[in-house]
Design a protein around this motif. Structure first.
Motif, PDB file in Angstrom:
ATOM      1  N   UNK A  27     -55.113 -11.445  31.469  1.00  0.00           N
ATOM      2  CA  UNK A  27     -56.151 -12.467  31.623  1.00  0.00           C
ATOM      3  C   UNK A  27     -56.243 -13.325  30.361  1.00  0.00           C
ATOM      4  N   UNK A  28     -56.126 -12.689  29.187  1.00  0.00           N
ATOM      5  CA  UNK A  28     -56.134 -13.442  27.925  1.00  0.00           C
ATOM      6  C   UNK A  28     -54.944 -14.399  27.864  1.00  0.00           C
ATOM      7  N   UNK A  29     -53.763 -13.911  28.248  1.00  0.00           N
ATOM      8  CA  UNK A  29     -52.563 -14.739  28.238  1.00  0.00           C
ATOM      9  C   UNK A  29     -52.710 -15.916  29.193  1.00  0.00           C
ATOM     10  N   UNK A  30     -53.216 -15.650  30.394  1.00  0.00           N
ATOM     11  CA  UNK A  30     -53.385 -16.733  31.362  1.00  0.00           C
ATOM     12  C   UNK A  30     -54.385 -17.765  30.861  1.00  0.00           C
ATOM     13  N   UNK A  31     -55.464 -17.318  30.263  1.00  0.00           N
ATOM     14  CA  UNK A  31     -56.465 -18.242  29.705  1.00  0.00           C
ATOM     15  C   UNK A  31     -55.827 -19.088  28.594  1.00  0.00           C
ATOM     16  N   UNK A  32     -55.020 -18.441  27.750  1.00  0.00           N
ATOM     17  CA  UNK A  32     -54.339 -19.166  26.675  1.00  0.00           C
ATOM     18  C   UNK A  32     -53.387 -20.211  27.238  1.00  0.00           C
ATOM     19  N   UNK A  33     -52.644 -19.863  28.278  1.00  0.00           N
ATOM     20  CA  UNK A  33     -51.726 -20.826  28.902  1.00  0.00           C
ATOM     21  C   UNK A  33     -52.488 -22.006  29.492  1.00  0.00           C
ATOM     22  N   UNK A  34     -53.627 -21.741  30.093  1.00  0.00           N
ATOM     23  CA  UNK A  34     -54.449 -22.825  30.639  1.00  0.00           C
ATOM     24  C   UNK A  34     -54.950 -23.740  29.522  1.00  0.00           C
TER      25      UNK A  34
END
Length: 143
Positions: A27-34
């Motif tokens: 979830x942290x990685x996806x938020x960072x990508x966004x």
């Protein structure tokens, strides 16, 4: 519009081998990508699956859904999924393969990627920054 695909076991980020993959969650990685996407003026959609067939369908559907490129971490499928390789080869979008860890410095079986040859490039060992670099590259292709 970029599609970020993460394969098997990446749902365990933050729990699975944090010495190799870090303490951040998927979830942290996806938020960072966004967030990186927003900085680049890109819409980003992230998906993760432990199922090869689901990843194949997302790759096959991406262009029809308006995506302009794919950042893909196939996880262990990297090393043996000819089906995923063929799905990437069978569509026209540029794909960048990304690995959080340096797969070439790990176990021997991780040194071979059957998917990399049909991708525009491969980024390995740069942690989450590899996703950012892949996104920047795909954004530059659109310019």
């Amino acid at each position: 519009m970029l599609l970020i695909l993460n394969g098997p076991n990446l749902n365990l980020l933050g729990k699975r081998e944090p010495g190799i993959y870090g303490s951040g969650t998927l979830e942290d990685l996806e938020r960072q990508c966004e967030e990186w996407g927003a900085e680049l003026g890109l819409s980003v959609t992230c998906h993760q699956s432990n199922f090869e067939g689901q990843l194949l369908e997302w790759v096959q559907q991406a262009e029809g859904q308006g995506f302009t490129g794919i950042v893909m971490n196939p996880g262990a499928l990297t090393h043996y999924s000819y089906a995923l390789r063929d799905a990437v080869a069978g569509q026209t979008l540029p794909v960048v393969e990304v690995h959080i860890s340096n797969v070439d410095a790990r176990e021997e079986f991780r040194h071979r990627s059957v998917t990399a040859a049909v991708c525009r490039g491969k980024i390995s060992g740069l942690g989450w920054a590899g996703y950012r670099f892949a996104m920047e590259y795909l954004n530059d292709l659109q310019a």
